[in-house]
Every structure is written in C-alpha cells, then in structure tokens.
Write a protein that holds these residues in place. Sequence first.
Motif, PDB file in Angstrom:
ATOM      1  N   GLY A 281      88.768  55.076  93.465  1.00 23.66           N
ATOM      2  CA  GLY A 281      87.425  55.620  93.604  1.00 23.66           C
ATOM      3  C   GLY A 281      86.528  55.345  92.420  1.00 23.66           C
ATOM      4  O   GLY A 281      85.362  55.760  92.411  1.00 23.66           O
ATOM      5  N   LEU A 282      87.055  54.627  91.406  1.00 29.64           N
ATOM      6  CA  LEU A 282      86.289  54.318  90.201  1.00 29.64           C
ATOM      7  C   LEU A 282      85.901  52.844  90.189  1.00 29.64           C
ATOM      8  O   LEU A 282      86.583  52.005  90.786  1.00 29.64           O
ATOM      9  N   PRO A 283      84.837  52.479  89.471  1.00 29.34           N
ATOM     10  CA  PRO A 283      84.404  51.076  89.448  1.00 29.34           C
ATOM     11  C   PRO A 283      85.291  50.212  88.565  1.00 29.34           C
ATOM     12  O   PRO A 283      85.883  50.689  87.589  1.00 29.34           O
ATOM     13  N   GLY A 284      85.369  48.938  88.906  1.00 32.35           N
ATOM     14  CA  GLY A 284      86.067  47.970  88.065  1.00 32.35           C
ATOM     15  C   GLY A 284      87.507  48.367  87.822  1.00 32.35           C
ATOM     16  O   GLY A 284      88.225  48.778  88.726  1.00 32.35           O
ATOM     17  N   SER A 285      87.915  48.261  86.558  1.00 32.35           N
ATOM     18  CA  SER A 285      89.281  48.629  86.189  1.00 32.35           C
ATOM     19  C   SER A 285      89.305  49.941  85.415  1.00 32.35           C
ATOM     20  O   SER A 285      90.221  50.189  84.635  1.00 32.35           O
ATOM     21  N   ALA A 286      88.296  50.795  85.650  1.00 35.42           N
ATOM     22  CA  ALA A 286      88.253  52.092  84.977  1.00 35.42           C
ATOM     23  C   ALA A 286      89.485  52.912  85.334  1.00 35.42           C
ATOM     24  O   ALA A 286      89.951  52.887  86.476  1.00 35.42           O
ATOM     25  N   MET A 287      90.018  53.638  84.360  1.00 35.88           N
ATOM     26  CA  MET A 287      91.200  54.460  84.569  1.00 35.88           C
ATOM     27  C   MET A 287      90.812  55.932  84.652  1.00 35.88           C
ATOM     28  O   MET A 287      89.921  56.388  83.932  1.00 35.88           O
ATOM     29  N   PRO A 288      91.447  56.700  85.531  1.00 37.39           N
ATOM     30  CA  PRO A 288      91.040  58.091  85.737  1.00 37.39           C
ATOM     31  C   PRO A 288      91.387  58.999  84.564  1.00 37.39           C
ATOM     32  O   PRO A 288      92.451  58.862  83.956  1.00 37.39           O
ATOM     33  N   THR A 289      90.486  59.918  84.280  1.00 41.89           N
ATOM     34  CA  THR A 289      90.763  60.992  83.344  1.00 41.89           C
ATOM     35  C   THR A 289      91.337  62.169  84.118  1.00 41.89           C
ATOM     36  O   THR A 289      91.382  62.174  85.356  1.00 41.89           O
ATOM     37  N   ALA A 290      91.757  63.201  83.405  1.00 38.23           N
ATOM     38  CA  ALA A 290      92.300  64.386  84.074  1.00 38.23           C
ATOM     39  C   ALA A 290      91.281  64.986  85.030  1.00 38.23           C
ATOM     40  O   ALA A 290      91.636  65.515  86.092  1.00 38.23           O
ATOM     41  N   ALA A 291      89.994  64.895  84.677  1.00 35.84           N
ATOM     42  CA  ALA A 291      88.948  65.470  85.529  1.00 35.84           C
ATOM     43  C   ALA A 291      88.784  64.710  86.839  1.00 35.84           C
ATOM     44  O   ALA A 291      88.249  65.249  87.812  1.00 35.84           O
ATOM     45  N   ASP A 292      89.227  63.454  86.886  1.00 38.83           N
ATOM     46  CA  ASP A 292      89.092  62.654  88.100  1.00 38.83           C
ATOM     47  C   ASP A 292      90.200  62.934  89.115  1.00 38.83           C
ATOM     48  O   ASP A 292      90.082  62.561  90.290  1.00 38.83           O
ATOM     49  N   LEU A 293      91.276  63.556  88.674  1.00 38.69           N
ATOM     50  CA  LEU A 293      92.439  63.744  89.542  1.00 38.69           C
ATOM     51  C   LEU A 293      92.219  64.908  90.499  1.00 38.69           C
ATOM     52  O   LEU A 293      91.587  65.905  90.154  1.00 38.69           O
ATOM     53  N   ALA A 294      92.779  64.761  91.694  1.00 39.05           N
ATOM     54  CA  ALA A 294      92.715  65.835  92.697  1.00 39.05           C
ATOM     55  C   ALA A 294      94.125  66.074  93.240  1.00 39.05           C
ATOM     56  O   ALA A 294      94.440  65.713  94.387  1.00 39.05           O
ATOM     57  N   PRO A 295      94.996  66.695  92.437  1.00 38.27           N
ATOM     58  CA  PRO A 295      96.396  66.854  92.869  1.00 38.27           C
ATOM     59  C   PRO A 295      96.543  67.689  94.137  1.00 38.27           C
ATOM     60  O   PRO A 295      97.511  67.493  94.887  1.00 38.27           O
ATOM     61  N   SER A 296      95.607  68.593  94.398  1.00 38.20           N
ATOM     62  CA  SER A 296      95.723  69.428  95.599  1.00 38.20           C
ATOM     63  C   SER A 296      95.540  68.635  96.885  1.00 38.20           C
ATOM     64  O   SER A 296      95.922  69.091  97.972  1.00 38.20           O
ATOM     65  N   ALA A 297      94.953  67.443  96.788  1.00 36.99           N
ATOM     66  CA  ALA A 297      94.738  66.605  97.971  1.00 36.99           C
ATOM     67  C   ALA A 297      95.950  65.748  98.311  1.00 36.99           C
ATOM     68  O   ALA A 297      95.976  65.100  99.365  1.00 36.99           O
ATOM     69  N   VAL A 298      96.958  65.731  97.441  1.00 38.45           N
ATOM     70  CA  VAL A 298      98.126  64.874  97.633  1.00 38.45           C
ATOM     71  C   VAL A 298      99.138  65.550  98.549  1.00 38.45           C
ATOM     72  O   VAL A 298      99.419  66.745  98.411  1.00 38.45           O
ATOM     73  N   VAL A 299      99.673  64.788  99.473  1.00 39.47           N
ATOM     74  CA  VAL A 299     100.755  65.253 100.337  1.00 39.47           C
ATOM     75  C   VAL A 299     101.991  64.409 100.049  1.00 39.47           C
ATOM     76  O   VAL A 299     101.925  63.167 100.087  1.00 39.47           O
ATOM     77  N   THR A 300     103.116  65.057  99.743  1.00 41.82           N
ATOM     78  CA  THR A 300     104.383  64.346  99.608  1.00 41.82           C
ATOM     79  C   THR A 300     105.392  64.989 100.547  1.00 41.82           C
ATOM     80  O   THR A 300     105.366  66.200 100.777  1.00 41.82           O
ATOM     81  N   THR A 301     106.282  64.179 101.074  1.00 41.07           N
ATOM     82  CA  THR A 301     107.229  64.691 102.051  1.00 41.07           C
ATOM     83  C   THR A 301     108.494  63.850 102.049  1.00 41.07           C
ATOM     84  O   THR A 301     108.460  62.647 101.755  1.00 41.07           O
ATOM     85  N   ALA A 302     109.620  64.512 102.367  1.00 42.09           N
ATOM     86  CA  ALA A 302     110.865  63.794 102.599  1.00 42.09           C
ATOM     87  C   ALA A 302     110.984  63.363 104.052  1.00 42.09           C
ATOM     88  O   ALA A 302     111.913  62.627 104.414  1.00 42.09           O
ATOM     89  N   ASP A 303     110.038  63.814 104.884  1.00 42.78           N
ATOM     90  CA  ASP A 303     109.987  63.396 106.286  1.00 42.78           C
ATOM     91  C   ASP A 303     109.154  62.113 106.363  1.00 42.78           C
ATOM     92  O   ASP A 303     107.985  62.109 106.752  1.00 42.78           O
ATOM     93  N   VAL A 304     109.750  61.015 105.975  1.00 35.87           N
ATOM     94  CA  VAL A 304     109.046  59.747 105.822  1.00 35.87           C
ATOM     95  C   VAL A 304     108.668  59.190 107.198  1.00 35.87           C
ATOM     96  O   VAL A 304     109.514  59.123 108.096  1.00 35.87           O
ATOM     97  N   PRO A 305     107.406  58.776 107.377  1.00 36.42           N
ATOM     98  CA  PRO A 305     106.967  58.229 108.680  1.00 36.42           C
ATOM     99  C   PRO A 305     107.472  56.796 108.864  1.00 36.42           C
ATOM    100  O   PRO A 305     106.728  55.821 108.707  1.00 36.42           O
ATOM    101  N   LEU A 306     108.737  56.654 109.226  1.00 38.08           N
ATOM    102  CA  LEU A 306     109.390  55.355 109.256  1.00 38.08           C
ATOM    103  C   LEU A 306     108.740  54.383 110.231  1.00 38.08           C
ATOM    104  O   LEU A 306     108.755  53.168 110.012  1.00 38.08           O
ATOM    105  N   ASP A 307     108.170  54.891 111.321  1.00 35.87           N
ATOM    106  CA  ASP A 307     107.587  54.013 112.330  1.00 35.87           C
ATOM    107  C   ASP A 307     106.134  53.650 112.044  1.00 35.87           C
ATOM    108  O   ASP A 307     105.525  52.895 112.817  1.00 35.87           O
ATOM    109  N   ARG A 308     105.566  54.179 110.956  1.00 33.28           N
ATOM    110  CA  ARG A 308     104.163  53.896 110.648  1.00 33.28           C
ATOM    111  C   ARG A 308     103.972  52.416 110.318  1.00 33.28           C
ATOM    112  O   ARG A 308     104.618  51.882 109.412  1.00 33.28           O
ATOM    113  N   PRO A 309     103.076  51.713 111.035  1.00 28.80           N
ATOM    114  CA  PRO A 309     102.833  50.300 110.706  1.00 28.80           C
ATOM    115  C   PRO A 309     102.194  50.156 109.334  1.00 28.80           C
ATOM    116  O   PRO A 309     101.377  50.989 108.925  1.00 28.80           O
ATOM    117  N   LEU A 310     102.582  49.122 108.639  1.00 31.45           N
ATOM    118  CA  LEU A 310     102.004  48.840 107.327  1.00 31.45           C
ATOM    119  C   LEU A 310     100.679  48.103 107.517  1.00 31.45           C
ATOM    120  O   LEU A 310     100.617  47.083 108.199  1.00 31.45           O
TER     121      LEU A 310
END
Length: 319
Positions: A281-310
Amino acid sequence: MILTVTPNPSLDRTYEVPELRRGGLLRAEGDRVEPGGKGVNVARAVAAAGGATTAVLPLGGAEGALLARLLDGRGIDVAGVELAGSTRVNVTLVEPDGLLTKVNAPGPSLSPAEAEALIETVRARSADAEWIACCGSLPRGLAPAWYAELVARVHRAGARIALDTSGQALTAALAHRPDVVKPNADELAEAAGRPLRTVGEAVEAARELRARGAGAVLASLGADGQLLVEDGGIYWGHAPVAAVRSDVGAGDASLAGFLAAGGRGPSALAAAVAHGAAAVGLPGSAMPTAADLAPSAVVTTADVPLDRPLTAGRGGGTT
C-alpha cells in the motif's frame, strides 16, 4: 538484532518521465535514489518498524559510499566489505500511468578474497544476531555454492539462517539446512520443477523443500496470501489490501516482520502478512513503519484452503 546479508546491493535511481520514447531525449520531471537489494530492504523494514539491524554488504566506489550513508541515515548499522569495483546502480523510468521500465546492472565481480571477507564479516558479526537473513542474487565472482558455504560456516557459529534466493543458489544451500527459506510462488514452482496451480500444490512443494533440507518454508503467494510450513504445522495467512500501489520489496518486508516476531509459528506468520500488506500500500520501495501496520486485519489459520487456485502474479486485493 537481525543481521542481513546482501551480496549484490545497489543504488536504485528512479526517474519520472512524461513519456518513454526510444532514441529521444527524455527530460525527467522528478528523480530519487534509494538503497536497493533484497537484504538491504529487509534491514530497512526492520529499522522502519523500530528494530535493531546490521547490514553486511560489499561496498565499492563513490556509489558504495553513498549507499552506506543512506543506510546509516535510516538507523542501520553498516558492516561493509570494501571492493575494488563499484556498487551497481539500477535505473527505473516511471511514466505518468505508472508503467515502469527497469534497467538492472549486473554489479561488480567479487574476487575470491572479497568473497571470503564477506563470509568472515558475517561470521564475526553473527554473535549478536537473533537471525541472519541472506537475501538476493549472487554477483559475478560468487559461485552458486557461496550461500551454501555461508550457511554451513555461520551455523557452526550457532546462528539461525533465513535464506531468500532462488535457482542453483537455493538448491545448493538446502543440503546445509537453512532454518527458513522464503520463496515467492514462482521461485517455489521453479524449485519444485513444475507449475503450481493451487495452494495445496504449493504446500506439497514446500514439503519437498523441507525434505531436501529447509527447516521451514515461508512462501509469499502474492494475492493468495502467505504460507508457512514448519515442524509445528501448516498455516495460511492473508489480509485485505484496499489498493496496491507497489509490490517492490513487499516480500522483503514480510520476511522482516516474520523474523522480528520470532520466525516461528502462526504469530510470526501474522506479522509477515501484516508487513507485506502494509508494504504494497506504499509507493515505490518504501518500508512500513509501526503506524502503517494493521495486525487486526490479518487472518491466519491452520485450516489451509488447499483447493484455492493460485492467482499470484495477476494482481488482487489480499496479500
């Protein structure tokens, strides 16, 4: 502290041009220069998020001196190995519609003594590092087995290695058991020797890399999220991205987040996804600061969607 190794760093100069015309005179409307190279980007991402990092890299000529100053100005400890040649300069031309034309220089050729000095600098600085991230292509003068030698020697010093490279350099290093390897979807397919059509097929390819020596595999699947295959299990993570501005360095930011969060388990995967999502979401090769992160928007799961097309490489709204 995370120590990064970039065998072929660069100065990345970008020119904004009204139109790219072959054979004509182009007058740039803006320009900028930034530190470049995958390991350099990991160091930049660690520093931008407030972490401690040391960048080991070969530096040569006025270009190398400028690269060192730019990194120092970003709070990065620079452990440079002096070269007889000059650090490469990559050029990007950006048109108003966002179309990029890139010219990447091959870089200097390292002598056997310079190659050995680079490994010894890593070994000497490894005592204070929680992780060592070895990233990017190899310059002229370094054989594909150079990363393998680096992994073997630094492992003997007790350090943990994360390796982000591809092709023969990755294949040669697997026998020395890097703790983490971080391919993208194309690199994972190349290492497996076949196209990957689904997340499940990416899981199988990652398992094969582990069978060949990788301790864990963190795979960036672009719009299809990120995959972690390790002793503790298999996890998949993703986060929505409102608008993709640039994917340059997003994988490097992901690796930085993963290692800074411990480099193991779903919590580290979540950090990788958060950093990658912020980076695109940042321009060029800019690297995110702590203020740019949105950890609450991340979903992680062990129920991996194996059939999801790449769909990696064809854009999308998640990472």
